[in-house]
Enzyme design. Structure first.
Site, PDB file in Angstrom:
ATOM      1  N   HIS A 106       1.607   4.806  -3.088  1.00 45.56           N
ATOM      2  CA  HIS A 106       2.211   6.410  -2.370  1.00 45.56           C
ATOM      3  C   HIS A 106       3.253   6.517  -2.752  1.00 45.56           C
ATOM      4  CE1 HIS A 106      -1.467   6.973  -0.662  1.00 45.56           C
ATOM      5  NE2 HIS A 106      -1.915   6.041   0.712  1.00 45.56           N
ATOM      6  N   HIS A 109       0.788  -1.166   0.318  1.00 48.43           N
ATOM      7  CA  HIS A 109      -0.004   0.005   0.203  1.00 48.43           C
ATOM      8  C   HIS A 109       0.525   1.016   0.299  1.00 48.43           C
ATOM      9  CE1 HIS A 109      -3.685   2.326   1.432  1.00 48.43           C
ATOM     10  NE2 HIS A 109      -2.207   3.127   1.915  1.00 48.43           N
ATOM     11  N   GLU A 110       1.873   1.654   0.767  1.00 46.95           N
ATOM     12  CA  GLU A 110       2.649   2.560   1.226  1.00 46.95           C
ATOM     13  C   GLU A 110       3.404   2.491  -0.720  1.00 46.95           C
ATOM     14  OE1 GLU A 110       1.920   4.477   3.131  1.00 46.95           O
ATOM     15  OE2 GLU A 110       0.365   3.317   4.252  1.00 46.95           O
TER      16      GLU A 110
END
Length: 433
Positions: free
Chosen positions: A28, A24-25
């Site tokens: 980003h 997920h990170e």
């Protein structure tokens, strides 16, 4: 041995959880760097740092508590109207805004004026914030496809498990035949257990839903049924009778109540069936719809969850479940007396569902979730474009920091809900056995 397998199941889930958070990170991080935003930190977990390494502008690390992760981007919030960070206000609400703005500028270095998050165009900020949840969605789809097409799922098949000797309305909830009950069409036709129905009235039957719908739509008709019996194909003839049977929805799920429909009179066997790509896409679409419905219904489930945690209420199978509950479920999966391939498939299913939930939850348009930042960027784009059309002065960046009081309230609600789920998962967990 059972305890060891239970612990192993929890460890497998913990590793999968860390990978999901890191993935997920990474969404980003990669898009922020793509658009030239400086990212001082990429961390998996919270609390004390147990390992880190700096590469370029970014410190990469793992923290002690594996319950989340984050990246830090320079300039998440714009400066105030005078182009500076204001002094601390005595107002608690205003103080939240100023604290958030100060934190956004605390690591500002020479040259960062053009590398801050808020200076990027709204569509770029939307991509950066959407990339994290999107990575969870991609991972969920990949994991679901792995199970559906690689392992298969347990479902009803076109193989006969048992033949009902008579016609009994399903609404009567009895298994024994009376003398007045007519013989079932399946028994009269000579159908036997382990027969695999190949076609019904000339229509190929590759799956249970197709066969079930054909039977239900054939009340009163004489039909030819081709079965595979020990490698040999036989054609049986039956007159489908009308009976009261359980109601189904368009997806083939039983929804309660009864309807009059065609009845053949046999029980279908269940088995692990691999899905093709089209069937897998349909199945995943149904699961996304179910997940959205569950998210919408979440507030209504809180009273029952509270009763399960602090009262004597039962823990419903569809009750909200947190990380601890999911870890216990994977521990139970490891102790089940089923083939290792099916245990692995169930592990992957749990992890896929977790990633789907992460995607949907993070897309809620509320700060501090990713969806809240996306909503702020979209609002800024809307009002700037509207000002351009109306030939008004550019209103400038939308100050998301002004919504921080709301973000703290939302975060507080999330924390309270998380604690409630945690207590319920410990004292009255959801069980699969």
């Amino acid at each position: 041995m059972t305890t060891l397998m239970f612990i192993l199941g929890i460890v497998v889930f913990a590793v999968g959880l860390l990978v999901s958070i890191a993935w997920h990170e990474l969404g980003h991080l990669s898009t922020a760097k793509l658009f030239g935003i400086r990212v001082p930190q990429y961390m998996v977990g919270f609390g004390p740092t147990i390992w880190s390494r700096k590469k370029g502008d970014t410190e990469y690390g793992i923290k002690a508590v594996p319950l989340g992760g984050y990246i830090r981007m320079i300039g998440m919030f714009p400066p105030d109207g005078q182009g500076r960070v204001s002094a601390r206000s005595t107002s608690p609400w205003r103080g939240m805004i100023e604290d958030a703005r100060s934190a956004a500028f605390e690591e500002l270095q020479p040259g960062d004026e053009t590398r801050m998050f808020y200076t990027r165009r709204p569509w770029k900020r939307v991509i950066v914030m959407f990339a994290g949840p999107f990575m969870n969605l991609v991972l969920a789809i990949a994991l679901f496809l792995t199970v559906l097409m690689g392992f298969g799922i347990q479902q009803q098949t076109t193989t006969v498990a048992s033949v009902s000797p008579c016609v009994i309305a399903q609404s009567q909830h009895r298994d024994t035949c009376k003398k007045s009950d007519p013989e079932s069409p399946a028994a009269r036709a000579g159908m036997k257990a382990r027969d695999r129905i190949v076609s019904f009235d000339g229509v190929p039957t590759k799956d249970w839903n197709t066969l079930s719908d054909l039977i239900r739509d054939s009340a009163g008709k004489n039909v030819a049924i081709v079965v595979d019996r020990k490698g040999h194909r036989l054609t049986l003839h039956a007159k489908i009778t009308e009976n009261r049977v359980a109601r189904k929805d368009a997806a083939g799920n039983y929804v309660g109540g009864y309807v009059k429909a065609g009845f053949l009179g046999f029980g279908s066997a269940t088995g692990v069936v691999k899905q093709d790509f089209g069937e897998s896409v349909t199945w995943m679409g149904d699961r996304v719809g179910d997940a959205v419905d569950s998210l919408v219904a979440l507030p209504g489930k809180i009273p029952a969850l509270w009763d399960a945690a602090f009262g004597d209420g039962p823990r419903e199978p569809d009750s909200p479940m947190g990380i601890v509950g999911a870890a216990r479920v994977t521990g139970e999966i490891a102790t089940l007396d089923i083939p290792a391939s099916q245990q692995l498939a169930m592990f992957v299913f749990v992890l896929a569902g977790f990633n789907l939930s992460l995607f949907l939850f993070n897309m809620l348009p509320l700060l501090p979730l990713d969806g809240g930042h996306i909503a702020g960027a979209l609002w800024e784009s809307l009002r700037r474009n509207l000002a351009r059309v109306l030939r008004r002065p550019d209103p400038g960046p939308f100050d998301v920091a002004k919504l921080m009081p709301v973000a703290y309230v939302v975060a507080g609600i999330f924390v309270c809900f998380t604690v409630l789920v945690l207590i319920a998962d410990v004292v009255n967990p959801v069980k699969i056995t």
